[in-house]
Write a protein that holds these residues in place. Structure first.
Motif, mmCIF file in Angstrom:
data_model
loop_
_atom_site.group_PDB
_atom_site.id
_atom_site.type_symbol
_atom_site.label_atom_id
_atom_site.label_comp_id
_atom_site.label_asym_id
_atom_site.label_seq_id
_atom_site.Cartn_x
_atom_site.Cartn_y
_atom_site.Cartn_z
ATOM 1 N N ASP A 144 43.028 30.665 37.849
ATOM 2 C CA ASP A 144 43.772 31.554 36.943
ATOM 3 C C ASP A 144 43.209 32.979 36.987
ATOM 4 O O ASP A 144 43.955 33.949 37.084
ATOM 5 C CB ASP A 144 43.710 31.019 35.505
ATOM 6 C CG ASP A 144 44.469 29.714 35.363
ATOM 7 O OD1 ASP A 144 45.697 29.718 35.548
ATOM 8 O OD2 ASP A 144 43.838 28.676 35.090
ATOM 9 N N TYR A 145 41.897 33.094 36.922
ATOM 10 C CA TYR A 145 41.284 34.431 36.948
ATOM 11 C C TYR A 145 41.551 35.121 38.280
ATOM 12 O O TYR A 145 41.804 36.309 38.340
ATOM 13 C CB TYR A 145 39.775 34.336 36.698
ATOM 14 C CG TYR A 145 39.408 34.388 35.241
ATOM 15 C CD1 TYR A 145 39.706 33.320 34.395
ATOM 16 C CD2 TYR A 145 38.766 35.488 34.689
ATOM 17 C CE1 TYR A 145 39.375 33.347 33.057
ATOM 18 C CE2 TYR A 145 38.438 35.532 33.345
ATOM 19 C CZ TYR A 145 38.744 34.459 32.530
ATOM 20 O OH TYR A 145 38.417 34.501 31.197
ATOM 21 N N GLU A 146 41.483 34.346 39.353
ATOM 22 C CA GLU A 146 41.675 34.933 40.677
ATOM 23 C C GLU A 146 43.077 35.532 40.814
ATOM 24 O O GLU A 146 43.239 36.617 41.372
ATOM 25 C CB GLU A 146 41.445 33.866 41.752
ATOM 26 C CG GLU A 146 41.501 34.413 43.171
ATOM 27 C CD GLU A 146 41.123 33.368 44.206
ATOM 28 O OE1 GLU A 146 41.234 32.166 43.918
ATOM 29 O OE2 GLU A 146 40.721 33.779 45.306
ATOM 30 N N THR A 147 44.055 34.821 40.300
ATOM 31 C CA THR A 147 45.437 35.325 40.365
ATOM 32 C C THR A 147 45.515 36.700 39.699
ATOM 33 O O THR A 147 46.124 37.632 40.234
ATOM 34 C CB THR A 147 46.397 34.325 39.681
ATOM 35 O OG1 THR A 147 46.276 33.076 40.362
ATOM 36 C CG2 THR A 147 47.832 34.789 39.738
ATOM 37 N N LYS A 148 44.850 36.808 38.530
ATOM 38 C CA LYS A 148 44.861 38.106 37.814
ATOM 39 C C LYS A 148 44.119 39.173 38.610
ATOM 40 O O LYS A 148 44.589 40.298 38.763
ATOM 41 C CB LYS A 148 44.153 37.967 36.452
ATOM 42 C CG LYS A 148 44.976 37.314 35.385
ATOM 43 C CD LYS A 148 44.241 37.428 34.046
ATOM 44 C CE LYS A 148 44.395 36.124 33.291
ATOM 45 N NZ LYS A 148 43.413 35.906 32.246
ATOM 46 N N PHE A 149 42.960 38.824 39.126
ATOM 47 C CA PHE A 149 42.140 39.813 39.833
ATOM 48 C C PHE A 149 42.807 40.276 41.130
ATOM 49 O O PHE A 149 42.751 41.461 41.463
ATOM 50 C CB PHE A 149 40.749 39.246 40.136
ATOM 51 C CG PHE A 149 39.889 39.037 38.928
ATOM 52 C CD1 PHE A 149 39.860 39.974 37.896
ATOM 53 C CD2 PHE A 149 39.094 37.915 38.804
ATOM 54 C CE1 PHE A 149 39.065 39.797 36.768
ATOM 55 C CE2 PHE A 149 38.298 37.721 37.679
ATOM 56 C CZ PHE A 149 38.286 38.662 36.668
#
Ligand SMILES: C[S@@+](CC[C@H](N)C(=O)[O-])C[C@H]1O[C@@H](n2cnc3c(N)ncnc32)[C@H](O)[C@@H]1O
Length: 211
Positions: free
Chosen positions: A190-195
């Motif tokens: 999830d964080y990677e998608t945002k970053f």
């Protein structure tokens, strides 16, 4: 939309949820199956779920201390009927109370909190304390894989690994522009998608302990 409290209360009701240490130490293979992969700090569990779907012959345990986040993963695993996944609420600090020596076949550290302040350095998931815990519970040849947006955590990890009996199998500050990209490490968190949407790189390290 459920409140945090409602999510926390609902989480233990899902069949894939292990709301507290289930005391399966030494029994994970018989209780769940092998190969056993663990993801530390899985948050809402997108990586965990996609991993389980991509590799139906592996078993993955997503670990996080926050049950309102784990709720999201457990809910989707139940709705999507994914059976090779469990979500365990615990503090990673006590990992060796959860798993026996040589019990885990692979480990993922997915966008762990970078703890940039010096006074919090011991909380980094690649500090010497944690590396020692990992070396105990991992089987010989098992790999640890780190994905992070944080350049400083990436560099810190390489520095800590240089002090350990480990073999670094891959490292790159930009996974998606590297030759190391594969079906497993391209599973998004999830964080990677945002970053990635913000134009940030995914730094990546893969290593194993030399036993
Ligand atoms: C930055 S988030 C990343 C979440 C997910 N891996 C992702 O990439 O979308 C870090 C997660 O680690 C969890 N965490 C941090 N320290 C922890 C600890 N000591 N034990 C268990 N979980 C922890 C937090 O609750 C949080 O969900």
């Amino acid at each position: 939309m459920k409140s945090k409290t409602e999510k926390k209360n609902k989480f233990p009701t899902y069949p894939c949820s292990l709301a507290n240490n289930p005391h399966w130490k030494g029994e994970w293979a018989t209780r769940l199956g092998t190969p056993l992969i663990v993801e530390l700090g899985c948050g809402k569990g997108s990586f965990t779920l996609t991993y389980a779907q991509t590799f139906p012959d592996r078993f993955i345990v997503g670990i996080d201390v926050k049950s309102d986040r784990l709720y999201a993963g457990a809910k989707r695993a139940t709705e999507w009927n994914i059976n090779n996944v469990r979500f365990l609420r615990t503090d990673i600090f006590i990992l060796t109370e959860i798993f026996n020596n040589n019990e885990v076949d692979g480990m993922w550290l997915t966008f762990p909190d970078p703890y940039p302040k010096k006074k919090h350095i011991r909380r980094r998931l690649t500090s010497p304390y944690y590396l020692e815990q990992y070396s105990k519970i991992l089987k010989p040849q098992a790999t640890v894989q780190l994905k992070t947006d944080s350049r400083s955590l990436y560099e810190y990890t390489l520095e800590m690994l240089a002090l350990q009996p480990v073999e670094i199998l891959a490292y790159t500050p930009n996974l998606y522009q590297s030759p190391y990209l594969n079906e497993e490490n391209s599973i998004l968190t999830d964080y990677e998608t945002k970053f990635l949407a913000q134009g940030l790189n995914t730094h990546y390290i893969r290593f194993r302990f030399q036993n």
